[in-house]
Design a protein around this motif. Structure first.
Motif, PDB file in Angstrom:
ATOM      1  N   GLN A 193       0.841  -1.193   0.000  1.00 16.37           N
ATOM      2  CA  GLN A 193       0.000   0.000   0.000  1.00 16.37           C
ATOM      3  C   GLN A 193       0.873   1.239   0.000  1.00 16.37           C
ATOM      4  O   GLN A 193       1.935   1.251   0.618  1.00 16.37           O
ATOM      5  N   PRO A 194       0.458   2.315  -0.689  1.00 15.01           N
ATOM      6  CA  PRO A 194       1.249   3.547  -0.683  1.00 15.01           C
ATOM      7  C   PRO A 194       1.439   4.053   0.740  1.00 15.01           C
ATOM      8  O   PRO A 194       0.517   4.080   1.538  1.00 15.01           O
ATOM      9  N   GLY A 195       2.663   4.423   1.068  1.00 17.98           N
ATOM     10  CA  GLY A 195       2.969   4.919   2.397  1.00 17.98           C
ATOM     11  C   GLY A 195       3.323   3.829   3.388  1.00 17.98           C
ATOM     12  O   GLY A 195       3.820   4.109   4.467  1.00 17.98           O
ATOM     13  N   ALA A 196       3.044   2.566   3.041  1.00 17.64           N
ATOM     14  CA  ALA A 196       3.379   1.467   3.938  1.00 17.64           C
ATOM     15  C   ALA A 196       4.876   1.195   3.855  1.00 17.64           C
ATOM     16  O   ALA A 196       5.475   1.317   2.795  1.00 17.64           O
ATOM     17  N   PRO A 197       5.517   0.849   4.975  1.00 21.00           N
ATOM     18  CA  PRO A 197       6.954   0.571   4.927  1.00 21.00           C
ATOM     19  C   PRO A 197       7.224  -0.679   4.098  1.00 21.00           C
ATOM     20  O   PRO A 197       6.439  -1.629   4.081  1.00 21.00           O
ATOM     21  N   LEU A 198       8.328  -0.650   3.381  1.00 19.58           N
ATOM     22  CA  LEU A 198       8.717  -1.801   2.578  1.00 19.58           C
ATOM     23  C   LEU A 198       9.244  -2.907   3.478  1.00 19.58           C
ATOM     24  O   LEU A 198       9.880  -2.632   4.498  1.00 19.58           O
ATOM     25  N   PRO A 199       8.994  -4.171   3.126  1.00 16.37           N
ATOM     26  CA  PRO A 199       9.531  -5.259   3.937  1.00 16.37           C
ATOM     27  C   PRO A 199      11.054  -5.290   3.821  1.00 16.37           C
ATOM     28  O   PRO A 199      11.623  -4.883   2.818  1.00 16.37           O
ATOM     29  N   ALA A 200      11.701  -5.764   4.870  1.00 11.05           N
ATOM     30  CA  ALA A 200      13.163  -5.843   4.868  1.00 11.05           C
ATOM     31  C   ALA A 200      13.630  -6.832   3.803  1.00 11.05           C
ATOM     32  O   ALA A 200      12.974  -7.845   3.547  1.00 11.05           O
ATOM     33  N   PRO A 201      14.763  -6.553   3.145  1.00 10.05           N
ATOM     34  CA  PRO A 201      15.271  -7.492   2.149  1.00 10.05           C
ATOM     35  C   PRO A 201      15.750  -8.780   2.804  1.00 10.05           C
ATOM     36  O   PRO A 201      16.112  -8.805   3.979  1.00 10.05           O
ATOM     37  N   GLU A 202      15.733  -9.851   2.032  1.00  7.41           N
ATOM     38  CA  GLU A 202      16.136 -11.158   2.521  1.00  7.41           C
ATOM     39  C   GLU A 202      17.568 -11.435   2.085  1.00  7.41           C
ATOM     40  O   GLU A 202      17.920 -11.250   0.921  1.00  7.41           O
ATOM     41  N   LEU A 203      18.420 -11.880   3.011  1.00  3.85           N
ATOM     42  CA  LEU A 203      19.798 -12.238   2.700  1.00  3.85           C
ATOM     43  C   LEU A 203      19.811 -13.600   2.023  1.00  3.85           C
ATOM     44  O   LEU A 203      19.250 -14.565   2.544  1.00  3.85           O
ATOM     45  N   THR A 204      20.413 -13.680   0.845  1.00  4.81           N
ATOM     46  CA  THR A 204      20.502 -14.938   0.111  1.00  4.81           C
ATOM     47  C   THR A 204      21.963 -15.227  -0.181  1.00  4.81           C
ATOM     48  O   THR A 204      22.796 -14.325  -0.241  1.00  4.81           O
ATOM     49  N   GLU A 205      22.276 -16.507  -0.349  1.00  8.76           N
ATOM     50  CA  GLU A 205      23.644 -16.943  -0.609  1.00  8.76           C
ATOM     51  C   GLU A 205      23.679 -17.831  -1.836  1.00  8.76           C
ATOM     52  O   GLU A 205      22.698 -18.492  -2.172  1.00  8.76           O
ATOM     53  N   GLY A 206      24.817 -17.861  -2.494  1.00 11.60           N
ATOM     54  CA  GLY A 206      24.979 -18.713  -3.656  1.00 11.60           C
ATOM     55  C   GLY A 206      26.426 -18.731  -4.102  1.00 11.60           C
ATOM     56  O   GLY A 206      27.327 -18.329  -3.356  1.00 11.60           O
ATOM     57  N   GLN A 207      26.648 -19.210  -5.331  1.00 11.28           N
ATOM     58  CA  GLN A 207      27.983 -19.249  -5.907  1.00 11.28           C
ATOM     59  C   GLN A 207      28.011 -18.400  -7.155  1.00 11.28           C
ATOM     60  O   GLN A 207      27.040 -18.349  -7.914  1.00 11.28           O
ATOM     61  N   CYS A 208      29.143 -17.729  -7.363  1.00 11.77           N
ATOM     62  CA  CYS A 208      29.337 -16.938  -8.570  1.00 11.77           C
ATOM     63  C   CYS A 208      29.319 -17.882  -9.771  1.00 11.77           C
ATOM     64  O   CYS A 208      29.950 -18.932  -9.749  1.00 11.77           O
ATOM     65  N   ARG A 209      28.586 -17.514 -10.798  1.00 13.59           N
ATOM     66  CA  ARG A 209      28.492 -18.352 -12.002  1.00 13.59           C
ATOM     67  C   ARG A 209      29.753 -18.292 -12.849  1.00 13.59           C
ATOM     68  O   ARG A 209      29.950 -19.126 -13.712  1.00 13.59           O
TER      69      ARG A 209
END
Length: 115
Positions: A18-34
């Protein structure tokens, strides 16, 4: 690439907050460089390798990126350009740059002819 969750699940990738609502925190993800195989971490499935410089496409993320009007750090409407720093105005003559006043033009300074 594996996902590591840190807390509550964020809304789906196409959720429209919703406009004005705070954005959810980003999620930390892990992986390997291609490219080089280095273990890397990123936010919401978006990665950049600090070893070889590989970057995955933004569309590979786990949820959509926020629009400009959803960015809490976006400057107010009237302040889009940075302020000018104090100093000489463009085209203004700086003192000491007129012919005959530069370094070496005064008697006893600069180089001697033939030296």
């Amino acid at each position: 690439m594996s996902r590591r969750s840190h807390g509550a699940r964020p809304p789906g990738p196409h959720a429209n907050p919703q406009p004005g609502a705070p954005l959810p925190a980003p999620e930390l993800t892990e992986g390997q460089c291609r490219r080089c195989g280095t273990h890397i971490a990123g936010l919401d499935g978006r990665y950049a390798c600090g070893v070889c410089g590989w970057v995955n496409d933004h569309s590979e993320g786990h949820r959509r990126l926020p629009r400009a009007d959803e960015d809490p750090d976006r400057p107010p409407a009237g302040r889009r350009r940075p302020r000018l720093l104090p100093g000489p105005q463009p085209g203004a003559e700086e003192p000491g740059n007129e012919p005959g006043t530069g370094a070496g033009d005064e008697p006893g300074t600069g180089t001697r002819p033939g030296a």
